[in-house]
Write a protein that holds these residues in place. Sequence first.
Motif, PDB file in Angstrom:
ATOM      1  N   GLN A 196       0.825  -1.212   0.000  1.00 51.93           N
ATOM      2  CA  GLN A 196       0.000   0.000   0.000  1.00 51.93           C
ATOM      3  C   GLN A 196       0.858   1.261   0.000  1.00 51.93           C
ATOM      4  N   ILE A 197       1.955   1.241   0.716  1.00 50.29           N
ATOM      5  CA  ILE A 197       2.862   2.394   0.726  1.00 50.29           C
ATOM      6  C   ILE A 197       3.464   2.600  -0.659  1.00 50.29           C
ATOM      7  N   ALA A 245       3.835   5.490  -5.828  1.00 48.13           N
ATOM      8  CA  ALA A 245       4.147   5.211  -7.229  1.00 48.13           C
ATOM      9  C   ALA A 245       3.924   6.399  -8.159  1.00 48.13           C
ATOM     10  N   PRO A 246       2.860   7.177  -8.021  1.00 47.06           N
ATOM     11  CA  PRO A 246       2.695   8.320  -8.939  1.00 47.06           C
ATOM     12  C   PRO A 246       3.829   9.344  -8.830  1.00 47.06           C
ATOM     13  N   TYR A 247       4.480   9.441  -7.711  1.00 45.74           N
ATOM     14  CA  TYR A 247       5.574  10.394  -7.552  1.00 45.74           C
ATOM     15  C   TYR A 247       6.856   9.914  -8.216  1.00 45.74           C
ATOM     16  N   TRP A 248       6.965   8.616  -8.474  1.00 46.77           N
ATOM     17  CA  TRP A 248       8.157   8.062  -9.110  1.00 46.77           C
ATOM     18  C   TRP A 248       8.082   8.118 -10.623  1.00 46.77           C
ATOM     19  N   ARG A 249       6.867   8.187 -11.179  1.00 42.40           N
ATOM     20  CA  ARG A 249       6.696   8.213 -12.627  1.00 42.40           C
ATOM     21  C   ARG A 249       7.089   9.567 -13.190  1.00 42.40           C
ATOM     22  N   PRO A 250       7.618   9.591 -14.406  1.00 42.10           N
ATOM     23  CA  PRO A 250       7.891  10.888 -15.035  1.00 42.10           C
ATOM     24  C   PRO A 250       6.580  11.594 -15.364  1.00 42.10           C
ATOM     25  N   ASP A 251       6.634  12.917 -15.469  1.00 43.28           N
ATOM     26  CA  ASP A 251       5.426  13.687 -15.739  1.00 43.28           C
ATOM     27  C   ASP A 251       4.832  13.337 -17.102  1.00 43.28           C
ATOM     28  N   VAL A 252       5.657  13.410 -18.129  1.00 44.52           N
ATOM     29  CA  VAL A 252       5.200  13.087 -19.477  1.00 44.52           C
ATOM     30  C   VAL A 252       6.039  11.915 -19.957  1.00 44.52           C
ATOM     31  N   MET A 253       5.409  10.761 -20.079  1.00 41.20           N
ATOM     32  CA  MET A 253       6.175   9.554 -20.405  1.00 41.20           C
ATOM     33  C   MET A 253       6.652   9.533 -21.851  1.00 41.20           C
ATOM     34  N   TYR A 254       5.903  10.143 -22.761  1.00 45.55           N
ATOM     35  CA  TYR A 254       6.215  10.006 -24.180  1.00 45.55           C
ATOM     36  C   TYR A 254       6.724  11.306 -24.795  1.00 45.55           C
TER      37      TYR A 254
END
Length: 80
Positions: free
Chosen positions: A27-28, A33-42
């Motif tokens: 759960q943590i 997880a959203p903070y680890w993803r890049p803002d614009v993936m493509y």
Amino acid sequence: MIISLRKMKEWTKFILLFVLFTLLLYQIMAFLAPYWRPDVMYKEPSGGAVKVFAYQDAPSERDPLSEIKNRLLIFYWLGE
């Protein structure tokens, strides 16, 4: 065979705590997880990025099988 209730209680406690902490960790990680993803993936790469494939407007004269063969030979030759 003698079954010790004390050992069964310890194992049950261990398994329940293990499952509880595993779910808590999941759960943590799902929360963060959203903070680890890049803002614009493509988005288009910047800096020293190299374009790997160039799309051609006109179809090539060669058959697809020989194109695959050539790419595979280059792959084995360069080792990349």
